[in-house]
Write a protein that holds these residues in place. Structure first.
Motif, PDB file in Angstrom:
ATOM      1  N   ASN A  65      12.849 -29.937 -12.674  1.00 55.06           N
ATOM      2  CA  ASN A  65      13.754 -29.790 -11.535  1.00 55.06           C
ATOM      3  C   ASN A  65      15.179 -29.906 -12.029  1.00 55.06           C
ATOM      4  N   ILE A  66      16.020 -28.982 -11.588  1.00 56.77           N
ATOM      5  CA  ILE A  66      17.429 -28.997 -11.946  1.00 56.77           C
ATOM      6  C   ILE A  66      18.227 -29.169 -10.662  1.00 56.77           C
ATOM      7  N   ASN A  72      27.836 -32.782 -11.153  1.00 54.85           N
ATOM      8  CA  ASN A  72      26.811 -32.965 -12.175  1.00 54.85           C
ATOM      9  C   ASN A  72      25.698 -31.928 -12.104  1.00 54.85           C
ATOM     10  N   VAL A  73      25.069 -31.767 -13.246  1.00 57.84           N
ATOM     11  CA  VAL A  73      23.781 -31.087 -13.339  1.00 57.84           C
ATOM     12  C   VAL A  73      22.816 -32.150 -13.840  1.00 57.84           C
ATOM     13  N   ILE A  74      21.728 -32.348 -13.113  1.00 55.94           N
ATOM     14  CA  ILE A  74      20.749 -33.364 -13.489  1.00 55.94           C
ATOM     15  C   ILE A  74      19.409 -32.657 -13.683  1.00 55.94           C
ATOM     16  N   ILE A  75      18.888 -32.735 -14.898  1.00 55.69           N
ATOM     17  CA  ILE A  75      17.648 -32.065 -15.245  1.00 55.69           C
ATOM     18  C   ILE A  75      16.562 -33.121 -15.365  1.00 55.69           C
ATOM     19  N   PRO A 160      18.203 -36.267  -6.725  1.00 54.81           N
ATOM     20  CA  PRO A 160      17.229 -36.338  -7.820  1.00 54.81           C
ATOM     21  C   PRO A 160      16.303 -37.543  -7.672  1.00 54.81           C
ATOM     22  N   VAL A 161      15.017 -37.296  -7.906  1.00 54.03           N
ATOM     23  CA  VAL A 161      14.016 -38.355  -7.824  1.00 54.03           C
ATOM     24  C   VAL A 161      13.259 -38.375  -9.148  1.00 54.03           C
TER      25      VAL A 161
END
Length: 171
Positions: A65-66, A72-75, A160-161
């Motif tokens: 999941n992006i 921010n970008v959280i991958i 984000p989880v």
């Protein structure tokens, strides 16, 4: 790879409704073809809403999941129990890019950001595909299916989880 995230993250000539385009969700198939004509294919779903929230949920060939927001970008990569957090270093706005795209054919438009040109194809006033050449000279095409525009998207989907025991890498 930065542009992949940006895309995550989607003219008034393009669509009569562009000024009211507030959200977009769809299933997608993304193909990346290198200079040797080798192709990687990914699939999943995307959810995006103004101002700059998006989540790309990759299902195959890997689960990833992006999450993209203004900063921010959280991958999140569950298979390797890892989270990568990157600051966004530009003021990219997908919805604004679409709005400022120029018509080049009946259902084809071009939008430019930094040194990349994005070809946007529409069908029945929906975004059908986006294609571009990435910084590694790969040809990238994202084909959208089951598109829904301007529906309500629960804001929680953009949070984000991940389990706290995942490795967190700040880039």
């Amino acid at each position: 790879m930065k542009l992949l995230f940006i895309i995550a993250i989607f003219a008034s000539e393009i669509f009569a409704f562009v000024n009211t385009l507030n959200s977009f969700k769809a299933d997608f198939v993304q193909t990346i073809t290198d200079e040797k004509n080798k192709t990687l294919t990914y699939s999943g779903s995307i959810f995006a809403s103004k101002p700059q929230n998006a989540v790309w949920k990759y299902i195959t060939p890997i689960n990833k999941n992006i999450y993209i927001n203004r900063y921010n970008v959280i991958i999140v990569e569950p298979e390797i129990e890892q989270v990568i957090i990157r600051k966004i270093s530009s003021d990219f706005d997908f919805f604004n890019m679409i709005k400022n795209a120029k018509k080049i054919d009946k259902n084809k438009f071009i939008a430019k950001f930094e040194h990349t040109s994005f070809i946007i194809v529409t069908k029945n006033q929906l975004i059908e595909s986006i294609s571009y050449i990435d910084q590694f000279e790969n040809s990238v095409k994202i084909l959208f299916m089951n598109q829904v525009q301007n529906s309500t998207i629960d804001e929680d989907i953009f949070i984000p989880v991940f389990p706290l025991e995942f490795d967190i890498i700040r880039d």
